[in-house]
Design an enzyme around this catalytic site. Structure first.
Site, mmCIF file in Angstrom:
data_model
loop_
_atom_site.group_PDB
_atom_site.id
_atom_site.type_symbol
_atom_site.label_atom_id
_atom_site.label_comp_id
_atom_site.label_asym_id
_atom_site.label_seq_id
_atom_site.Cartn_x
_atom_site.Cartn_y
_atom_site.Cartn_z
ATOM 1 N N ASP A 106 -8.217 -5.513 -0.644
ATOM 2 C CA ASP A 106 -8.339 -6.379 -1.925
ATOM 3 C C ASP A 106 -8.153 -7.927 -1.598
ATOM 4 O OD1 ASP A 106 -9.639 -4.418 -3.554
ATOM 5 O OD2 ASP A 106 -7.427 -3.573 -3.877
ATOM 6 N N HIS A 166 0.616 -1.245 0.057
ATOM 7 C CA HIS A 166 0.009 0.086 0.074
ATOM 8 C C HIS A 166 0.904 1.302 -0.010
ATOM 9 C CE1 HIS A 166 -3.212 2.809 0.838
ATOM 10 N NE2 HIS A 166 -3.854 1.635 0.447
HETATM 11 C C1 LIG Z 1 -0.474 -0.793 -3.945
HETATM 12 C C2 LIG Z 1 0.678 -0.472 -5.002
HETATM 13 C C3 LIG Z 1 0.139 -0.108 -6.065
HETATM 14 C C4 LIG Z 1 1.352 0.699 -4.073
HETATM 15 O O1 LIG Z 1 2.429 1.036 -4.791
HETATM 16 P P1 LIG Z 1 3.650 1.862 -4.616
HETATM 17 O O2 LIG Z 1 3.392 2.718 -3.338
HETATM 18 O O3 LIG Z 1 3.874 2.887 -5.791
HETATM 19 O O4 LIG Z 1 4.678 1.014 -4.472
HETATM 20 P P2 LIG Z 1 5.709 0.652 -5.487
HETATM 21 O O5 LIG Z 1 4.836 -0.386 -6.468
HETATM 22 O O6 LIG Z 1 6.679 1.577 -5.970
HETATM 23 O O7 LIG Z 1 6.524 -0.606 -4.717
HETATM 24 C C5 LIG Z 1 7.503 -0.351 -3.626
HETATM 25 C C6 LIG Z 1 8.568 -1.746 -3.799
HETATM 26 O O8 LIG Z 1 7.339 -2.784 -3.062
HETATM 27 C C7 LIG Z 1 7.540 -3.736 -4.140
HETATM 28 N N1 LIG Z 1 6.041 -4.153 -3.926
HETATM 29 C C8 LIG Z 1 4.895 -3.448 -3.830
HETATM 30 N N2 LIG Z 1 3.787 -4.150 -3.698
HETATM 31 C C9 LIG Z 1 4.115 -5.360 -3.916
HETATM 32 C C10 LIG Z 1 3.306 -6.430 -4.105
HETATM 33 N N3 LIG Z 1 2.184 -6.559 -4.207
HETATM 34 N N4 LIG Z 1 3.996 -7.506 -4.376
HETATM 35 C C11 LIG Z 1 5.344 -7.813 -4.584
HETATM 36 N N5 LIG Z 1 6.069 -6.672 -4.461
HETATM 37 C C12 LIG Z 1 5.609 -5.337 -4.357
HETATM 38 C C13 LIG Z 1 7.710 -3.229 -5.351
HETATM 39 O O9 LIG Z 1 8.039 -4.193 -6.409
HETATM 40 C C14 LIG Z 1 8.885 -2.302 -4.942
HETATM 41 O O10 LIG Z 1 10.010 -3.098 -4.942
HETATM 42 P P3 LIG Z 1 11.421 -2.469 -5.560
HETATM 43 O O11 LIG Z 1 11.637 -1.177 -4.689
HETATM 44 O O12 LIG Z 1 12.141 -3.419 -5.229
HETATM 45 O O13 LIG Z 1 11.340 -2.054 -7.047
HETATM 46 C C15 LIG Z 1 1.653 -1.671 -4.625
HETATM 47 O O14 LIG Z 1 1.936 -2.175 -3.628
HETATM 48 C C16 LIG Z 1 0.851 -2.800 -5.743
HETATM 49 O O15 LIG Z 1 1.249 -2.734 -6.790
HETATM 50 N N6 LIG Z 1 0.248 -3.794 -4.830
HETATM 51 C C17 LIG Z 1 -0.453 -4.912 -5.793
HETATM 52 C C18 LIG Z 1 -1.852 -4.156 -6.475
HETATM 53 C C19 LIG Z 1 -2.909 -4.139 -5.290
HETATM 54 O O16 LIG Z 1 -3.171 -4.757 -4.358
HETATM 55 N N7 LIG Z 1 -3.622 -3.060 -5.375
HETATM 56 C C20 LIG Z 1 -4.658 -2.669 -4.340
HETATM 57 C C21 LIG Z 1 -4.286 -1.325 -3.492
HETATM 58 S S1 LIG Z 1 -5.319 -1.085 -2.157
#
Ligand SMILES: CC(C)(COP(=O)(O)OP(=O)(O)OC[C@H]1O[C@@H](n2cnc3c(N)ncnc32)[C@H](O)[C@@H]1OP(=O)(O)O)[C@@H](O)C(=O)NCCC(=O)NCCS
Length: 371
Positions: free
Chosen positions: A308, A257
């Site tokens: 989710d 998140h």
């Molecule tokens: C929610 C979300 C979009 C937040 O994104 P964000 O704050 O931009 O975080 P990032 O995507 O930049 O992720 C930061 C790091 O954690 C990792 N990470 C984040 N969510 C992850 C996940 N669900 N599974 C595996 N790794 C994850 C990323 O790969 C990244 O790693 P890195 O620094 O080695 O590249 C992200 O956690 C995600 O894509 N989750 C899955 C989708 C989801 O469940 N969405 C519903 C949100 S309520």
């Protein structure tokens, strides 16, 4: 000018609707845990729109207004048959239908407070009918008209199945609606606010928000979680499946998140519901797979589940088609979008940030025959 990727940490507006402070989510100062245990979704709608809990008369009035506005215009209902029904995702259908609703609302472009509030009621009331009717029409079934004697949660399940739902299903669905209703300045809510800050209408704001919610990094994650559980199939396969994804840097849907660090406070409620409901339906493997996934992802990546993750197995246990999970999120979140839209109108300024330019420097125009 230096850009902050994904606007992380940027405070883009003030709002009195919901807050996330130290991993605690509140709606108008009420802890989400209290609301999840005690409130009806209709009470939460009132809370978000009026910034106070309703008394009995106020709640009865809102319920009546919602009940009176649930049916869809015939034109919108009929239009479902013109969609490419076997190909279209229900989120696409919902986005189109909400936009179409605006065409049949004589007040769509009337911008005074009272008219905007009336549109909020109409849209909130009609969202369940759109999702449930479309779900039936695409299966060749007749849509079912809402019943005025049923509450919001029960009416949705009734319109979907044609059967009066059991109390436990209504209770679970109501709780899911309460938990998804608002979430500070999430991507779809921000989208809605940006849209209406141009003084565009309520229908445009909600249509834009649905588009933002649809993506798998936002509301679309719940459907992807179910896809993952179906692919995994049994608890024995979890370990290899998740380790393979992590090794290949594939995100595990339903984890992580932008704002929460210790964990999403909504997840525990959905986890408890998932345990209860999957046992009742005789499919405990969905819960068992989920807890095993949680164990691995939290220990290896320190990423807790978000809203989710367990909502997927909850909705599956309620017998809901998997591609309706995100539309259901919208049926709830529209209450928050509408609260934010009304708040934006009440204290509006155009939202227009800047971009850090990273393209080429000044160039001289070259005639096309010389390129
Ligand atoms: C929610 C979300 C979009 C937040 O994104 P964000 O704050 O931009 O975080 P990032 O995507 O930049 O992720 C930061 C790091 O954690 C990792 N990470 C984040 N969510 C992850 C996940 N669900 N599974 C595996 N790794 C994850 C990323 O790969 C990244 O790693 P890195 O620094 O080695 O590249 C992200 O956690 C995600 O894509 N989750 C899955 C989708 C989801 O469940 N969405 C519903 C949100 S309520």
């Amino acid at each position: 000018m230096t850009a902050t990727k994904g606007l992380e940490g940027i405070v883009a507006t003030t709002s009195s609707i919901s807050s996330i402070i130290d991993d605690t989510l509140t709606y108008v100062g009420y802890n989400i845990d209290d609301l999840a245990e005690n409130a009806s979704f209709e009470e939460v709608i009132y809370l978000l729109w009026h910034l106070k809990l309703p008394n009995k008369a106020e709640l009865a009035e809102l319920k009546q207004q919602l009940a009176d506005n649930m049916e869809l215009p015939k034109e919108v209902l009929d239009s479902f048959k013109t969609y490419p029904i076997n190909k279209v995702h229900p989120m696409g259908a919902l986005r189109t239908a909400v936009s179409a609703l605006g065409l049949y609302d004589d007040e769509a472009d009337v911008m005074d407070d009272a008219a905007n509030y009336r549109k909020a009621i109409r849209l909130q009331a009609k969202m369940p009918a759109i999702v449930a009717s479309f779900a039936r029409v695409r299966k060749g079934l007749e849509p079912i008209a809402p019943r005025k004697d049923l509450g919001f949660a029960a009416n949705f399940l009734y319109m979907l199945t044609g059967k009066e739902p059991e109390a436990i299903a209504v209770e679970a669905f109501n709780k899911a609606l309460v938990l998804h209703a608002d979430h500070e300045l999430n991507a779809s809510t921000f989208t809605a606010r940006v849209c209406v800050a141009t003084l565009s209408d309520v229908y445009s704001g909600v249509t834009a928000a649905i588009g933002a919610l649809k993506g798998p990094l936002h509301g679309g994650a719940n459907e992807q979680v179910m896809k993952m559980l179906s692919e995994i199939g049994s608890v024995e396969n979890v370990d290899a499946y998740i380790h393979d994804k992590l090794a290949n840097k594939v995100k595990i849907m339903g984890f992580g998140h932008r704002v929460y660090r210790k964990g999403d406070p909504r997840a525990k409620h959905l986890k408890a519901m998932s345990e209860k409901l999957t046992k009742l339906t005789g499919e405990p493997e969905y819960y068992d797979m989920s807890t095993k996934i949680e164990e691995i992802v939290t220990s290896e990546k320190a990423l807790p589940p978000n809203v989710d993750f367990y909502s997927a197995s909850v909705y599956h246990s309620l017998g809901i088609d998997h591609d309706l999970f995100t539309p259901i999120f919208a049926v709830s979140r529209v209450s928050g979008w509408l609260a934010h839209i009304l708040e934006q109108y009440s204290n509006n300024r155009l939202i227009r940030p800047r971009a850090e330019y990273t393209g080429p420097g000044m160039q001289t125009y070259i005639q096309i025959e010389n390129r």
